[in-house]
Design a protein around this motif. Sequence first.
Motif, PDB file in Angstrom:
ATOM      1  N   GLY A 103       8.972  -1.838   7.767  1.00  0.00           N
ATOM      2  CA  GLY A 103       8.447  -2.499   8.954  1.00  0.00           C
ATOM      3  C   GLY A 103       7.873  -1.521   9.951  1.00  0.00           C
ATOM      4  N   LEU A 104       6.844  -1.968  10.640  1.00  0.00           N
ATOM      5  CA  LEU A 104       6.241  -1.195  11.728  1.00  0.00           C
ATOM      6  C   LEU A 104       6.076  -2.112  12.930  1.00  0.00           C
ATOM      7  N   ASP A 105       6.638  -1.706  14.043  1.00  0.00           N
ATOM      8  CA  ASP A 105       6.482  -2.456  15.288  1.00  0.00           C
ATOM      9  C   ASP A 105       5.750  -1.550  16.275  1.00  0.00           C
ATOM     10  N   LEU A 106       4.446  -1.722  16.331  1.00  0.00           N
ATOM     11  CA  LEU A 106       3.615  -0.910  17.217  1.00  0.00           C
ATOM     12  C   LEU A 106       3.032  -1.759  18.342  1.00  0.00           C
ATOM     13  N   GLN A 107       3.750  -2.811  18.666  1.00  0.00           N
ATOM     14  CA  GLN A 107       3.323  -3.702  19.747  1.00  0.00           C
ATOM     15  C   GLN A 107       3.239  -2.933  21.049  1.00  0.00           C
ATOM     16  N   ASN A 108       2.190  -3.222  21.815  1.00  0.00           N
ATOM     17  CA  ASN A 108       2.034  -2.644  23.151  1.00  0.00           C
ATOM     18  C   ASN A 108       1.988  -1.122  23.151  1.00  0.00           C
ATOM     19  N   SER A 109       1.397  -0.547  22.132  1.00  0.00           N
ATOM     20  CA  SER A 109       1.337   0.917  22.029  1.00  0.00           C
ATOM     21  C   SER A 109      -0.013   1.472  22.461  1.00  0.00           C
ATOM     22  N   GLN A 110      -0.884   0.605  22.967  1.00  0.00           N
ATOM     23  CA  GLN A 110      -2.213   0.991  23.424  1.00  0.00           C
ATOM     24  C   GLN A 110      -2.990   1.731  22.341  1.00  0.00           C
ATOM     25  N   LEU A 111      -2.935   1.185  21.147  1.00  0.00           N
ATOM     26  CA  LEU A 111      -3.697   1.737  20.034  1.00  0.00           C
ATOM     27  C   LEU A 111      -5.084   1.113  20.044  1.00  0.00           C
ATOM     28  N   TYR A 112      -6.049   1.875  19.579  1.00  0.00           N
ATOM     29  CA  TYR A 112      -7.416   1.406  19.574  1.00  0.00           C
ATOM     30  C   TYR A 112      -8.084   1.898  18.307  1.00  0.00           C
ATOM     31  N   GLY A 113      -8.830   1.026  17.671  1.00  0.00           N
ATOM     32  CA  GLY A 113      -9.564   1.461  16.495  1.00  0.00           C
ATOM     33  C   GLY A 113      -9.633   0.381  15.448  1.00  0.00           C
ATOM     34  N   THR A 114     -10.167   0.764  14.315  1.00  0.00           N
ATOM     35  CA  THR A 114     -10.351  -0.149  13.201  1.00  0.00           C
ATOM     36  C   THR A 114      -9.491   0.308  12.043  1.00  0.00           C
ATOM     37  N   ILE A 115      -8.889  -0.657  11.378  1.00  0.00           N
ATOM     38  CA  ILE A 115      -8.124  -0.348  10.171  1.00  0.00           C
ATOM     39  C   ILE A 115      -9.011  -0.735   8.990  1.00  0.00           C
ATOM     40  N   ASN A 116      -9.524   0.268   8.312  1.00  0.00           N
ATOM     41  CA  ASN A 116     -10.391   0.043   7.160  1.00  0.00           C
ATOM     42  C   ASN A 116      -9.564  -0.245   5.912  1.00  0.00           C
ATOM     43  N   SER A 117     -10.225  -0.736   4.883  1.00  0.00           N
ATOM     44  CA  SER A 117      -9.526  -1.088   3.643  1.00  0.00           C
ATOM     45  C   SER A 117      -8.962   0.129   2.921  1.00  0.00           C
ATOM     46  N   ASP A 118      -9.464   1.318   3.245  1.00  0.00           N
ATOM     47  CA  ASP A 118      -8.937   2.527   2.615  1.00  0.00           C
ATOM     48  C   ASP A 118      -7.927   3.257   3.524  1.00  0.00           C
ATOM     49  N   SER A 119      -7.445   2.574   4.543  1.00  0.00           N
ATOM     50  CA  SER A 119      -6.490   3.167   5.477  1.00  0.00           C
ATOM     51  C   SER A 119      -5.192   3.528   4.755  1.00  0.00           C
ATOM     52  N   SER A 120      -4.584   4.605   5.194  1.00  0.00           N
ATOM     53  CA  SER A 120      -3.324   5.052   4.587  1.00  0.00           C
ATOM     54  C   SER A 120      -2.185   4.072   4.818  1.00  0.00           C
ATOM     55  N   ILE A 121      -2.347   3.162   5.759  1.00  0.00           N
ATOM     56  CA  ILE A 121      -1.304   2.164   6.016  1.00  0.00           C
ATOM     57  C   ILE A 121      -1.072   1.285   4.786  1.00  0.00           C
ATOM     58  N   PHE A 122      -2.124   1.144   3.964  1.00  0.00           N
ATOM     59  CA  PHE A 122      -2.005   0.322   2.758  1.00  0.00           C
ATOM     60  C   PHE A 122      -1.290   1.056   1.624  1.00  0.00           C
ATOM     61  N   LEU A 123      -0.975   2.315   1.826  1.00  0.00           N
ATOM     62  CA  LEU A 123      -0.179   3.062   0.848  1.00  0.00           C
ATOM     63  C   LEU A 123       1.313   2.748   0.984  1.00  0.00           C
ATOM     64  N   LEU A 124       1.672   2.093   2.070  1.00  0.00           N
ATOM     65  CA  LEU A 124       3.068   1.707   2.293  1.00  0.00           C
ATOM     66  C   LEU A 124       3.325   0.410   1.538  1.00  0.00           C
ATOM     67  N   SER A 125       3.573   0.522   0.253  1.00  0.00           N
ATOM     68  CA  SER A 125       3.658  -0.652  -0.624  1.00  0.00           C
ATOM     69  C   SER A 125       4.906  -1.499  -0.389  1.00  0.00           C
ATOM     70  N   HIS A 126       5.885  -0.978   0.322  1.00  0.00           N
ATOM     71  CA  HIS A 126       7.113  -1.738   0.586  1.00  0.00           C
ATOM     72  C   HIS A 126       7.108  -2.359   1.980  1.00  0.00           C
ATOM     73  N   LEU A 127       6.009  -2.201   2.701  1.00  0.00           N
ATOM     74  CA  LEU A 127       5.899  -2.737   4.055  1.00  0.00           C
ATOM     75  C   LEU A 127       5.974  -4.260   4.022  1.00  0.00           C
ATOM     76  N   ARG A 128       6.921  -4.815   4.762  1.00  0.00           N
ATOM     77  CA  ARG A 128       7.115  -6.265   4.792  1.00  0.00           C
ATOM     78  C   ARG A 128       6.496  -6.896   6.029  1.00  0.00           C
TER      79      ARG A 128
END
Length: 135
Positions: A103-128
Amino acid sequence: MEIILLPLLFKFLKFPLLIIFVSQVSSSSSSSSESSSSSSQHLCLSDQSLALLQFKNIISLNNCSVEDIFMSEPRKIDSWKEGTDCCFWDGVYCDNVTGNVIGLDLQNSQLYGTINSDSSIFLLSHLRWLNLADN
């Protein structure tokens, strides 16, 4: 006759109870020593830590936000440092047994940007679950 057998019966009954008690104590002490030794080890898997650090580098922190003035706490993503256990990073939740990021809870973290389909976040295969609200 029954009075003589009763004390004998109690002697024999105590023996199995003693064995059960000793086995329970030894198993609980070995499991607590295992849990204390595993808690001193890093849980976070290195490939998942790397994926999170790459995500951090790609996503930018919004420095132009008006809310920035009112934020008293550091952003969650600021705690993400190389060489530290990602399971202890703010906003990162890991499975206590496997060490997988679930799990990732990044609510209210003032993040800005685009998450592309090749983003490393998609390597987290166990992310629920992933919370990116209010960014």
